[in-house]
Design a protein around this motif. Structure first.
Motif: not given
Length: 158
Positions: A28, A30, A32, A49, A53, A74
């Motif tokens: 996963d 993510s 910003d 993102g 992945e 992240d």
């Protein structure tokens, strides 16, 4: 005493080896998006993102399975150089994020901060490429930074 020490060291080495070659059940990433400071780059980097992945999954394909660890990334800073700085400071543009490996069980998790500069990524992918002729919106820069980040994460998992 040395027998116990040797047994402990052997166990430690075995535990480390099994930790490194673990099954991964989820990746996963993510991002910003407001952290992308350059509007031109924000348009190019919108699928960061998903692309990251996919790149990680491709590198650890033999380790993917059910009931394994989770890799959570992240991306907390995409400090991309401004349009004015691109000609002079592209090599310092940075893709960084917190990488967390969530392993089933207590106290097995690991996390670390990973930062890749465009200069590092491009020189690793294509040492003969001249950064002065590129911008942060270049497909080559985008691909090289994703590849370098994914390579580092995958290396940690093997």
């Amino acid at each position: 005493m040395f027998k116990h020490l040797a047994t402990g060291l052997a166990f430690s080495a075995t535990a480390t080896a099994s930790f490194a070659a673990q099954t991964i059940s989820e990746i996963d990433v993510s991002v910003d998006l407001p952290a992308i400071e350059n509007s031109e780059a924000a348009q190019v980097w919108t699928s960061l993102g998903t692309d990251l992945e996919t790149a990680i999954a491709e590198r650890i394909a033999s380790q993917l399975g059910e009931d394994g660890s989770e890799v959570v990334v992240d991306i907390n800073e995409v400090a991309l150089a401004s349009a004015f700085e691109n000609a002079y400071a592209l090599e310092d543009s940075t893709l960084s994020g917190l990488v967390e490996i969530r392993v089933p069980g207590l106290l097995n998790n690991e996390e670390y901060e990973l930062s890749i500069t465009a200069g590092q990524a491009i020189s690793a992918a294509s040492p003969e490429v001249d950064l002065a002729s590129m911008t942060i919106a270049s497909a080559e820069v985008y691909r090289a930074m994703i590849d370098a980040f994914a390579d580092n994460v995958a290396q940690k998992l093997k």
